[in-house]
Design a protein around this motif. Sequence first.
Motif, PDB file in Angstrom:
ATOM      1  N   VAL A  95      24.251  30.995  35.187  1.00 21.18           N
ATOM      2  CA  VAL A  95      23.158  30.145  35.647  1.00 21.18           C
ATOM      3  C   VAL A  95      22.006  30.973  36.220  1.00 21.18           C
ATOM      4  O   VAL A  95      22.215  31.880  37.036  1.00 21.18           O
ATOM      5  CB  VAL A  95      23.645  29.145  36.715  1.00 21.18           C
ATOM      6  CG1 VAL A  95      22.485  28.306  37.244  1.00 21.18           C
ATOM      7  CG2 VAL A  95      24.730  28.234  36.147  1.00 21.18           C
ATOM      8  N   VAL A  96      20.789  30.609  35.793  1.00 23.09           N
ATOM      9  CA  VAL A  96      19.552  31.103  36.411  1.00 23.09           C
ATOM     10  C   VAL A  96      18.865  29.906  37.031  1.00 23.09           C
ATOM     11  O   VAL A  96      18.607  28.902  36.347  1.00 23.09           O
ATOM     12  CB  VAL A  96      18.621  31.760  35.373  1.00 23.09           C
ATOM     13  CG1 VAL A  96      17.304  32.168  36.028  1.00 23.09           C
ATOM     14  CG2 VAL A  96      19.293  32.955  34.725  1.00 23.09           C
ATOM     15  N   ILE A  97      18.563  30.001  38.328  1.00 22.18           N
ATOM     16  CA  ILE A  97      17.935  28.898  39.054  1.00 22.18           C
ATOM     17  C   ILE A  97      16.512  29.292  39.398  1.00 22.18           C
ATOM     18  O   ILE A  97      16.270  30.366  39.961  1.00 22.18           O
ATOM     19  CB  ILE A  97      18.705  28.567  40.347  1.00 22.18           C
ATOM     20  CG1 ILE A  97      20.191  28.398  40.064  1.00 22.18           C
ATOM     21  CG2 ILE A  97      18.132  27.300  40.999  1.00 22.18           C
ATOM     22  CD1 ILE A  97      21.039  28.278  41.329  1.00 22.18           C
ATOM     23  N   GLU A  98      15.569  28.437  39.051  1.00 14.07           N
ATOM     24  CA  GLU A  98      14.200  28.649  39.508  1.00 14.07           C
ATOM     25  C   GLU A  98      14.202  28.721  41.033  1.00 14.07           C
ATOM     26  O   GLU A  98      15.036  28.106  41.694  1.00 14.07           O
ATOM     27  CB  GLU A  98      13.297  27.500  39.047  1.00 14.07           C
ATOM     28  CG  GLU A  98      12.419  27.842  37.869  1.00 14.07           C
ATOM     29  CD  GLU A  98      11.419  28.952  38.147  1.00 14.07           C
ATOM     30  OE1 GLU A  98      11.191  29.299  39.323  1.00 14.07           O
ATOM     31  OE2 GLU A  98      10.879  29.483  37.174  1.00 14.07           O
ATOM     32  N   LYS A  99      13.229  29.442  41.575  1.00 15.06           N
ATOM     33  CA  LYS A  99      13.146  29.464  43.031  1.00 15.06           C
ATOM     34  C   LYS A  99      12.760  28.067  43.540  1.00 15.06           C
ATOM     35  O   LYS A  99      12.021  27.356  42.837  1.00 15.06           O
ATOM     36  CB  LYS A  99      12.183  30.549  43.519  1.00 15.06           C
ATOM     37  CG  LYS A  99      10.790  30.504  42.883  1.00 15.06           C
ATOM     38  CD  LYS A  99       9.909  29.424  43.499  1.00 15.06           C
ATOM     39  CE  LYS A  99       8.692  29.152  42.698  1.00 15.06           C
ATOM     40  NZ  LYS A  99       8.015  27.898  43.114  1.00 15.06           N
ATOM     41  N   PRO A 100      13.273  27.631  44.682  1.00 13.22           N
ATOM     42  CA  PRO A 100      14.258  28.316  45.508  1.00 13.22           C
ATOM     43  C   PRO A 100      15.661  28.227  44.912  1.00 13.22           C
ATOM     44  O   PRO A 100      15.996  27.247  44.227  1.00 13.22           O
ATOM     45  CB  PRO A 100      14.187  27.560  46.835  1.00 13.22           C
ATOM     46  CG  PRO A 100      13.825  26.167  46.440  1.00 13.22           C
ATOM     47  CD  PRO A 100      12.886  26.324  45.275  1.00 13.22           C
ATOM     48  N   PHE A 101      16.458  29.238  45.162  1.00 15.37           N
ATOM     49  CA  PHE A 101      17.849  29.283  44.717  1.00 15.37           C
ATOM     50  C   PHE A 101      18.600  28.043  45.175  1.00 15.37           C
ATOM     51  O   PHE A 101      19.377  27.457  44.425  1.00 15.37           O
ATOM     52  CB  PHE A 101      18.484  30.549  45.286  1.00 15.37           C
ATOM     53  CG  PHE A 101      19.931  30.754  44.930  1.00 15.37           C
ATOM     54  CD1 PHE A 101      20.283  31.075  43.629  1.00 15.37           C
ATOM     55  CD2 PHE A 101      20.917  30.676  45.895  1.00 15.37           C
ATOM     56  CE1 PHE A 101      21.621  31.299  43.303  1.00 15.37           C
ATOM     57  CE2 PHE A 101      22.245  30.897  45.581  1.00 15.37           C
ATOM     58  CZ  PHE A 101      22.605  31.212  44.275  1.00 15.37           C
ATOM     59  N   ALA A 102      18.366  27.664  46.418  1.00 19.63           N
ATOM     60  CA  ALA A 102      18.954  26.449  46.992  1.00 19.63           C
ATOM     61  C   ALA A 102      18.081  26.034  48.165  1.00 19.63           C
ATOM     62  O   ALA A 102      17.374  26.853  48.741  1.00 19.63           O
ATOM     63  CB  ALA A 102      20.386  26.701  47.450  1.00 19.63           C
ATOM     64  N   ASN A 103      18.140  24.754  48.511  1.00 20.38           N
ATOM     65  CA  ASN A 103      17.340  24.266  49.634  1.00 20.38           C
ATOM     66  C   ASN A 103      17.957  24.608  50.979  1.00 20.38           C
ATOM     67  O   ASN A 103      17.250  24.630  51.995  1.00 20.38           O
ATOM     68  CB  ASN A 103      17.151  22.756  49.534  1.00 20.38           C
ATOM     69  CG  ASN A 103      16.207  22.362  48.418  1.00 20.38           C
ATOM     70  OD1 ASN A 103      15.449  23.185  47.908  1.00 20.38           O
ATOM     71  ND2 ASN A 103      16.244  21.102  48.021  1.00 20.38           N
ATOM     72  N   THR A 104      19.273  24.854  51.012  1.00 23.04           N
ATOM     73  CA  THR A 104      19.971  25.192  52.253  1.00 23.04           C
ATOM     74  C   THR A 104      20.949  26.324  51.986  1.00 23.04           C
ATOM     75  O   THR A 104      21.395  26.525  50.851  1.00 23.04           O
ATOM     76  CB  THR A 104      20.749  23.984  52.812  1.00 23.04           C
ATOM     77  OG1 THR A 104      21.843  23.682  51.924  1.00 23.04           O
ATOM     78  CG2 THR A 104      19.861  22.760  52.961  1.00 23.04           C
ATOM     79  N   THR A 105      21.324  27.024  53.047  1.00 20.61           N
ATOM     80  CA  THR A 105      22.317  28.086  52.885  1.00 20.61           C
ATOM     81  C   THR A 105      23.694  27.498  52.603  1.00 20.61           C
ATOM     82  O   THR A 105      24.520  28.151  51.959  1.00 20.61           O
ATOM     83  CB  THR A 105      22.377  28.979  54.136  1.00 20.61           C
ATOM     84  OG1 THR A 105      22.513  28.171  55.307  1.00 20.61           O
ATOM     85  CG2 THR A 105      21.129  29.823  54.258  1.00 20.61           C
ATOM     86  N   THR A 106      23.949  26.282  53.067  1.00 13.36           N
ATOM     87  CA  THR A 106      25.219  25.626  52.740  1.00 13.36           C
ATOM     88  C   THR A 106      25.342  25.452  51.232  1.00 13.36           C
ATOM     89  O   THR A 106      26.397  25.747  50.638  1.00 13.36           O
ATOM     90  CB  THR A 106      25.328  24.257  53.441  1.00 13.36           C
ATOM     91  OG1 THR A 106      25.282  24.458  54.856  1.00 13.36           O
ATOM     92  CG2 THR A 106      26.618  23.555  53.072  1.00 13.36           C
ATOM     93  N   GLU A 107      24.270  24.980  50.592  1.00 15.81           N
ATOM     94  CA  GLU A 107      24.276  24.846  49.137  1.00 15.81           C
ATOM     95  C   GLU A 107      24.417  26.210  48.466  1.00 15.81           C
ATOM     96  O   GLU A 107      25.172  26.360  47.491  1.00 15.81           O
ATOM     97  CB  GLU A 107      22.979  24.182  48.669  1.00 15.81           C
ATOM     98  CG  GLU A 107      22.841  22.724  49.067  1.00 15.81           C
ATOM     99  CD  GLU A 107      21.511  22.131  48.627  1.00 15.81           C
ATOM    100  OE1 GLU A 107      21.390  20.888  48.688  1.00 15.81           O
ATOM    101  OE2 GLU A 107      20.601  22.888  48.240  1.00 15.81           O
ATOM    102  N   ALA A 108      23.698  27.199  48.978  1.00 12.57           N
ATOM    103  CA  ALA A 108      23.766  28.545  48.405  1.00 12.57           C
ATOM    104  C   ALA A 108      25.185  29.088  48.461  1.00 12.57           C
ATOM    105  O   ALA A 108      25.680  29.681  47.489  1.00 12.57           O
ATOM    106  CB  ALA A 108      22.809  29.474  49.144  1.00 12.57           C
ATOM    107  N   ASP A 109      25.858  28.881  49.585  1.00 14.56           N
ATOM    108  CA  ASP A 109      27.221  29.387  49.741  1.00 14.56           C
ATOM    109  C   ASP A 109      28.182  28.738  48.750  1.00 14.56           C
ATOM    110  O   ASP A 109      29.089  29.395  48.221  1.00 14.56           O
ATOM    111  CB  ASP A 109      27.709  29.151  51.175  1.00 14.56           C
ATOM    112  CG  ASP A 109      27.032  30.064  52.177  1.00 14.56           C
ATOM    113  OD1 ASP A 109      26.488  31.110  51.763  1.00 14.56           O
ATOM    114  OD2 ASP A 109      27.025  29.724  53.378  1.00 14.56           O
ATOM    115  N   VAL A 110      27.992  27.449  48.494  1.00 19.01           N
ATOM    116  CA  VAL A 110      28.840  26.755  47.516  1.00 19.01           C
ATOM    117  C   VAL A 110      28.661  27.371  46.135  1.00 19.01           C
ATOM    118  O   VAL A 110      29.637  27.650  45.422  1.00 19.01           O
ATOM    119  CB  VAL A 110      28.513  25.246  47.483  1.00 19.01           C
ATOM    120  CG1 VAL A 110      29.200  24.570  46.295  1.00 19.01           C
ATOM    121  CG2 VAL A 110      28.943  24.571  48.786  1.00 19.01           C
ATOM    122  N   LEU A 111      27.417  27.623  45.740  1.00 24.08           N
ATOM    123  CA  LEU A 111      27.149  28.190  44.421  1.00 24.08           C
ATOM    124  C   LEU A 111      27.691  29.618  44.305  1.00 24.08           C
ATOM    125  O   LEU A 111      28.263  29.994  43.274  1.00 24.08           O
ATOM    126  CB  LEU A 111      25.654  28.180  44.142  1.00 24.08           C
ATOM    127  CG  LEU A 111      24.987  26.806  44.074  1.00 24.08           C
ATOM    128  CD1 LEU A 111      23.485  26.958  43.820  1.00 24.08           C
ATOM    129  CD2 LEU A 111      25.615  25.929  42.999  1.00 24.08           C
TER     130      LEU A 111
END
Length: 348
Positions: A95-111
Motif C-alpha cells: 500500500v502507498v497512501i497519499e499524505k497524510p499517512f493517517a489522521n491519527t497516530t492510533t490509525e498509523a499504529d494499526v496500519l
Amino acid sequence: MQSELEKVLNVGLIGFGLSGRYFHAPFLKVNPGFKLTKVVTSNSSSVHDFDTTVEVVQSAEELLADANIDVVFICTPNHLHFPYAKAALEAGKHVVIEKPFANTTTEADVLIALAKEKNLVVTAYQNRRWDADFLTIRALLSEGKLGNIVEYEGHYDRYRPEIAQGTWKEVAAAGAGNLYNLGPHIIDQALVLFGTPESVTATIKIIREGGETDDYFDIRLAYADKTVILKASLMVFENSLRYVIHGSTGSFIKYGLDIQEDTLRKNILPDTQPWGEEPQSQWGTLYTQDGPETIPSVAGNYMPFYDNLYEAIAQGEAIEVTPQQARNTTRVIELALESNRLKQTLAF
C-alpha cells in the motif's frame, strides 16, 4: 531501476483526482516496474483519456478482490485513507497512501502493525522530498555550506481568498484543512533533515471569512541547537518564498515552487528530458562572508520514489519513506492541534 526486472507489479489506484491522475499515473506509466491496471473512480473518461488500457471499476472492494493486483495507491479524501489502507493490507496488497499517512497516530499504529504481520510494504507518498529546492537544500547541508544550522524556516503559502466550493478540503471533517493538506509536506521535510523535535508549539487559525477549516498554521519545532519554523497560509498574495535557512557560516534563501506539478498538469510524461529543471529565476541564493552566490537547483524528480517502492516490494530493499517516519509526521500534526487548543508548548 535495474535493467532486468524480476516481475512487473500490477497497480490499482483508488481515486483519480489530482493525485491519481497527475502525480501517480504518469510515473507508473513510464516506470518499467509497474503496470497500472485498474482504477476506482466515477470519472471513467478521465482514466481512458489518459490510457485506454486501464480498467475502471466502481468500488474499492472490486479492486481489492483482484488477486492480480500487487500494490494499491490510496488517492482519496483524507478521512478514507485509513479504512481503505487497512482493507488493502487485509487483502494482501502492498500500500502507498497519499499524505497524510493517517489522521491519527492510533490509525498509523494499526496500519504499521498490520503490514508487519502480513509482511507487506506500507508507505506514504512524501513526494516533496524529491522537489528541486529540497534536494538542493539537502546537498548544501551535506556539504556543510551553512555550518551548523541555527534556524530553518519552511513555507508553503498560497493565495486563495475565496472558499473553494465542491472540495472536501474546505468542509469541516476529519483530515480536512490546510494543516492536513500542506502540513505533511513541510513537516516531513523538517523531520528528514533534523529528526524528531524536543517540543512542538503551534498556532492554527481560520483567517478567511466563512471558512470551516484551518487555512493558516505556524508550527515551531524546538531542537537542542536549532529552531524550525513551518508556515502555511492561504492568504499570502506574494507567496513565492519557500525557505530561509540560517547557519553558523551562512544563510540560504529560496523562492519558487518545484515545477514538476505544473509540468505534469500539462500532460507531459516524466520520461521527457530534461525533467524537473527549475528556471534560473528560481535558483536560491547562498550568503556567506564571500558574498552572495546563486546556487543552481538540483533537478527535481519524483521517479526515485517509485524506483525505491519497486525495490522494496520486489527485492526486499529498505523503503525510503518508512511508516515510522510517516507516523512521526502525523504525531507532529496531533501535537500542533493540541498545542493550539491548549496554547502551550508540548513535548514530542
